[in-house]
Design an enzyme around this catalytic site. Structure first.
Site, PDB file in Angstrom:
ATOM      1  N   ASP A 142       0.571  -1.219   0.009  1.00  0.00           N
ATOM      2  CA  ASP A 142      -0.042   0.039   0.126  1.00  0.00           C
ATOM      3  C   ASP A 142       0.772   1.464   0.101  1.00  0.00           C
ATOM      4  OD1 ASP A 142      -2.215   1.822   0.030  1.00  0.00           O
ATOM      5  OD2 ASP A 142      -2.380   1.317   2.199  1.00  0.00           O
ATOM      6  N   HIS A 185      -2.713   1.223  11.922  1.00  0.00           N
ATOM      7  CA  HIS A 185      -2.375  -0.180  11.600  1.00  0.00           C
ATOM      8  C   HIS A 185      -0.931  -0.564  11.349  1.00  0.00           C
ATOM      9  CE1 HIS A 185      -3.466   1.743   8.060  1.00  0.00           C
ATOM     10  NE2 HIS A 185      -2.498   1.425   7.499  1.00  0.00           N
ATOM     11  N   GLN A 253      -3.002  -5.106   6.468  1.00  0.00           N
ATOM     12  CA  GLN A 253      -2.866  -4.084   7.519  1.00  0.00           C
ATOM     13  C   GLN A 253      -3.633  -4.414   8.656  1.00  0.00           C
ATOM     14  OE1 GLN A 253      -3.624  -1.581   3.850  1.00  0.00           O
ATOM     15  NE2 GLN A 253      -2.044  -0.294   4.635  1.00  0.00           N
ATOM     16  N   ARG A 283       2.892  13.274  10.180  1.00  0.00           N
ATOM     17  CA  ARG A 283       1.608  12.841   9.450  1.00  0.00           C
ATOM     18  C   ARG A 283       0.949  11.814  10.163  1.00  0.00           C
ATOM     19  NH1 ARG A 283      -0.448   9.721   5.641  1.00  0.00           N
ATOM     20  NH2 ARG A 283      -2.074  10.670   4.023  1.00  0.00           N
ATOM     21  N   ASP A 285      -1.241   9.065   9.832  1.00  0.00           N
ATOM     22  CA  ASP A 285      -2.246   8.542   8.987  1.00  0.00           C
ATOM     23  C   ASP A 285      -3.179   7.805   9.469  1.00  0.00           C
ATOM     24  OD1 ASP A 285      -2.427   7.415   6.047  1.00  0.00           O
ATOM     25  OD2 ASP A 285      -2.197   5.625   7.218  1.00  0.00           O
ATOM     26  N   GLU A 327      -4.146  13.340   9.121  1.00  0.00           N
ATOM     27  CA  GLU A 327      -4.522  12.677   7.910  1.00  0.00           C
ATOM     28  C   GLU A 327      -6.205  12.411   8.170  1.00  0.00           C
ATOM     29  OE1 GLU A 327      -5.686  10.301   4.468  1.00  0.00           O
ATOM     30  OE2 GLU A 327      -4.963   9.309   6.317  1.00  0.00           O
ATOM     31  N   HIS A 396      -1.562  11.912  -2.944  1.00  0.00           N
ATOM     32  CA  HIS A 396      -1.131  10.633  -3.676  1.00  0.00           C
ATOM     33  C   HIS A 396      -2.156   9.737  -3.657  1.00  0.00           C
ATOM     34  CE1 HIS A 396      -1.168   9.676   0.638  1.00  0.00           C
ATOM     35  NE2 HIS A 396      -1.166   8.459   0.410  1.00  0.00           N
ATOM     36  N   ASP A 397      -3.534  10.283  -2.933  1.00  0.00           N
ATOM     37  CA  ASP A 397      -4.782   9.309  -2.892  1.00  0.00           C
ATOM     38  C   ASP A 397      -5.632   9.693  -3.943  1.00  0.00           C
ATOM     39  OD1 ASP A 397      -4.078   7.631  -0.951  1.00  0.00           O
ATOM     40  OD2 ASP A 397      -4.562   8.871   0.891  1.00  0.00           O
ATOM     41  N   ARG A 521      -4.548   4.205  -8.054  1.00  0.00           N
ATOM     42  CA  ARG A 521      -3.741   5.432  -7.588  1.00  0.00           C
ATOM     43  C   ARG A 521      -2.480   5.652  -7.969  1.00  0.00           C
ATOM     44  NH1 ARG A 521      -4.871   4.758  -1.299  1.00  0.00           N
ATOM     45  NH2 ARG A 521      -4.401   2.652  -1.634  1.00  0.00           N
TER      46      ARG A 521
HETATM   47  C1  OTU Z   1      -4.254   6.807   4.005  1.00  0.00           C
HETATM   48  O1  OTU Z   1      -5.469   7.032   3.500  1.00  0.00           O
HETATM   49  C2  OTU Z   1      -3.292   6.953   3.074  1.00  0.00           C
HETATM   50  O2  OTU Z   1      -3.301   8.433   2.672  1.00  0.00           O
HETATM   51  C3  OTU Z   1      -3.520   5.954   2.143  1.00  0.00           C
HETATM   52  O3  OTU Z   1      -2.488   6.077   0.903  1.00  0.00           O
HETATM   53  C4  OTU Z   1      -3.615   4.382   2.439  1.00  0.00           C
HETATM   54  O4  OTU Z   1      -3.797   3.581   1.719  1.00  0.00           O
HETATM   55  C5  OTU Z   1      -4.582   4.424   3.934  1.00  0.00           C
HETATM   56  O5  OTU Z   1      -4.157   5.678   4.673  1.00  0.00           O
HETATM   57  C6  OTU Z   1      -3.981   3.324   4.616  1.00  0.00           C
HETATM   58  O6  OTU Z   1      -2.820   3.468   5.296  1.00  0.00           O
HETATM   59  O7  OTU Z   1      -8.913   5.876   3.193  1.00  0.00           O
HETATM   60  O8  OTU Z   1      -8.288   6.088   0.465  1.00  0.00           O
HETATM   61  O9  OTU Z   1      -9.667   9.925   6.564  1.00  0.00           O
HETATM   62  O10 OTU Z   1      -8.883   8.965   3.994  1.00  0.00           O
HETATM   63  O11 OTU Z   1      -6.546   7.236   6.065  1.00  0.00           O
HETATM   64  C7  OTU Z   1      -7.552   6.553   1.502  1.00  0.00           C
HETATM   65  C8  OTU Z   1      -8.589   9.320   6.282  1.00  0.00           C
HETATM   66  C9  OTU Z   1      -7.846   6.365   2.822  1.00  0.00           C
HETATM   67  C10 OTU Z   1      -8.590   8.303   4.865  1.00  0.00           C
HETATM   68  C11 OTU Z   1      -7.105   7.813   4.921  1.00  0.00           C
HETATM   69  C12 OTU Z   1      -6.895   6.725   3.920  1.00  0.00           C
END
Ligand code: OTU
Length: 649
Positions: A142, A185, A253, A283, A285, A327, A396-397, A521
């Site tokens: 991931d 996680h 995870q 940050r 996560d 985040e 990046h998401d 992504r």
């Molecule tokens: C985050 O995003 C990261 O930015 C992602 O890249 C990871 O895949 C994920 O955590 C798992 O570690 O749901 O669609 O409100 O939006 O935690 C991405 C927070 C995610 C979520 C966010 C998550």
């Protein structure tokens, strides 16, 4: 901590220990910080763990951990702490602009990043966010968010010594380092998870393990799926033991059991160690997911906020120069609390992503209408003064279309239909769309769908270059510049996502890597194109245009103190639904009026907007057109153009 009469002795003992460990000066500072954050800490941890542990004893252990972290903090970082305690607004200054990248995709590895600092300096960068750095599991991970070892840098990127050297080099250049800490996680390969699987009781309590489906089924009645297609459900069966483990994200995870105080203590230790290697902004996560409650979506629970408040208090205590960034990519009403705005202010994270602004920018771009944005952004509570948003256009998401039902209805839009429209528009499925993104995370049950794609591809640059029509290319470049002009001026630390400064389009080869093939992504995580970067000073080329645009925005922002992060932002709704207007005010300086056009045609804005912004003698700060354009007391905005104006006084 408020010392009761019986604890006076304990407090005296602690004071002596602190002074012995840190010396009289730093010891006094530590004890003063303890007095400042103590109540917040006790209150937060009592709310979460009050019925599980003796909170005073638990807090005493955590304060010991903070003291140990302060003692082992390297001198150069203590110097930074000292400076930042004196200059508490250090991260809110108008010159601070962030850059976000994967170390490997940007420059091969951490050393490579260190060799590219000049490039960042050219863009005016003062804050560098490197995507996950710690050792992740082998195989699919991931993008590094499945950490197998919090104490080691991923060997593909270098070593801890490389990280320390990079941080030191950045600090020498006045650049702060932000890095990810995955809180919610661990990878299933992490030693804690291995021990849990082996039946070690203390570690079984680190995760959410269930012997049968009864509880998982009960939770799943109200749990949304984060990756419905890649990883359906929120629990994973463990053939080794016949149990189920909570896995909000991918099956590898494993969610941590934050209701266990030992998880809090362990992750606090991880945070301290990480920051002591030189990370300035951590940050956090997936912060919304830390607390699970039956019958809810298990996001944004009050306890999750309390945990963050506890982490913040302890971080301030041990290392006051370190910031926490949430985040939390959640709906608009859930966002501001991550910055501490609750029924009363409770210090929480220093920074949080302004996901709402991001979504509203893309929504306005697709509809060429800013009314939804104005309504949604005007309605929300402002960020507390001591905190700040980070503003961004792409990360990046994927983009989740977080449009609140209430906001949509208020401007006459059907929320469901509007969200579906945005996804279709940016996936290039809507007639007349310039977007070249792709659907991400389609949930067949709810039909919810999110969007992948780089800023340039979503804003029409990919389509325009393929069509080879210069006016179209010009339009797309203008859109990108204006979107970023809002990101750089709306309030918060602006983040520039790697490659946007060159207008990098989608990575067409994203699926070639078998470990990425099920996760589109990667479409918008292209490797840095250093050949394209070579063209960055040629303004006849797309790369040169974008680079000059972003550099220009950083420079102009640096000249306009009202654009600093702790200035107030007031929306100025205009009669023209195509133009977004707002004013930034700060008691120390002249206001800045910002206008951004979301129209294919020139727009004329009545000069009275200057009065509304408190500007008597307008002075140009920055604009698409390169100056203030007037016609009969009215301001002229070119198609997709923007304008920043201040007052000469
Ligand atoms: C985050 O995003 C990261 O930015 C992602 O890249 C990871 O895949 C994920 O955590 C798992 O570690 O749901 O669609 O409100 O939006 O935690 C991405 C927070 C995610 C979520 C966010 C998550």
């Amino acid at each position: 901590m408020r010392p009761g009469p019986s604890s006076n002795l304990a407090v005296e003992k602690l004071a002596t220990r602190v002074r012995d460990a840190l010396g009289p000066l730093e010891g006094a500072a530590f004890l003063t910080r303890l007095a400042v954050v103590g109540d917040d800490l006790v209150e937060a941890l009592t709310a979460v763990y009050g019925d599980r542990v003796d909170v005073s004893a638990f807090v005493a252990d955590l304060v010991d951990d903070a003291l140990a972290a302060a003692v082992s903090r390297p001198l150069p970082l203590r110097v930074l702490d000292r400076r930042r305690e004196v200059d508490q607004q250090w991260f809110q200054r108008e010159h601070l602009v962030g850059y976000v990248c994967y170390a490997d995709r940007f420059a091969g590895d951490l050393r490579g990043v260190g060799e590219r600092v000049d490039y960042l300096a050219e863009l005016g960068i003062g804050y560098l966010h490197l995507m996950p750095l710690l050792r992740s599991r082998d195989g699919e991970n991931d993008g590094g968010y499945a950490v197998a070892d919090y104490d080691a840098v991923d060997p593909r990127l270098g070593t801890m010594a490389d990280l320390e050297a990079l941080a030191a080099g950045l600090h020498d250049r006045g650049i702060a380092l932000c890095a990810d800490l995955v809180l919610n996680h661990t990878a299933r390969e992490h030693p804690w998870a291995r021990k849990a699987l082996a039946g070690h009781p203390a570690y079984e309590d680190f995760y959410l393990l269930f012997s049968d489906r009864a509880e998982p089924d009960a939770f799943e009645r109200t749990l949304p799926e984060v990756f419905p297609d890649m990883a359906p459900g929120s629990f994973t069966f463990l053939p080794e033991t016949g149990a189920w483990v909570w896995t909000t994200f991918r099956e590898f995870q494993w969610d941590l059991r934050w209701s266990n105080p030992q998880v809090f203590r362990a992750m606090l230790g991880v945070l301290f160690t990480f920051a002591n290697h030189g990370v300035d902004v951590v940050r956090l996560d997936a912060a919304p997911f830390l607390w699970k409650r039956l019958g809810t979506d298990c996001q944004n629970q009050p306890e999750a906020h309390r945990l963050l408040q506890g982490l913040r208090a302890l971080t301030r205590l041990a290392m006051p120069g370190v910031l926490l960034k949430a985040e939390a990519i959640v709906g608009p009403d859930h966002l501001v609390p991550y910055l501490g705005a609750h029924d009363r202010y409770r210090p929480e994270c220093d920074l949080a992503y302004d996901n709402q602004l991001m979504v509203m920018l893309w929504s306005s771009l697709a509809t060429r209408d800013v009314r939804l944005a104005v309504h949604a952004l005007e309605r929300r509570r402002p960020a507390p003064l001591s905190s700040s948003w980070v503003t961004y256009l792409r990360g990046h998401d994927d983009i989740g279309w977080a449009v609140a039902d209430e906001d949509a209805w208020a401007v006459g839009l059907d929320p469901r239909a509007h969200r579906a429209f945005l996804a279709a528009f940016y996936a290039g499925k809507h007639p007349g769309s310039f977007g070249r993104g792709a659907d991400f995370g389609l949930n067949p049950a709810t039909t919810d769908v999110r969007t992948s794609g780089t800023a340039a591809s979503l804003a029409g640059l990919e389509e325009a270059l393929e069509a080879g029509v210069p006016e179209q290319v010009e339009g797309a470049l203008r859109r990108l510049e204006t979107l970023y002009a809002v990101v750089y001026s709306f309030g918060g630390i602006p983040l520039l996502y790697m490659g946007d400064e060159l207008g990098l389009r989608n990575d067409t080869a994203w699926a070639d890597d078998p470990q990425h093939a099920d996760d589109n992504r990667w479409l918008h995580r292209p490797p840095m194109d250093w050949d394209a970067a070579e063209r960055r000073h040629d303004e006849k080329q797309v790369e040169g245009r974008m680079f000059a645009a972003l550099r220009g925005l950083a420079q102009a922002r640096g000249r306009a103190p009202a654009l600093r992060s702790d200035s107030a932002t007031r929306l100025l709704p205009l009669p023209d639904p195509h133009v977004l207007g707002y004013v930034r005010t700060h008691p120390r300086t002249a206001p800045v009026l910002a206008l951004a056009s979301f129209s294919d045609d020139e727009r004329i804005v009545d000069g009275s907007v200057l009065d509304r912004a408190g500007i008597r003698t307008p002075e140009h700060v920055h604009s698409t057109a390169g100056g203030l354009q007037w016609s009969d007391g009215r301001l002229v905005l070119p198609a997709w153009g923007f304008l920043w104006v201040t007052d000469t006084h």
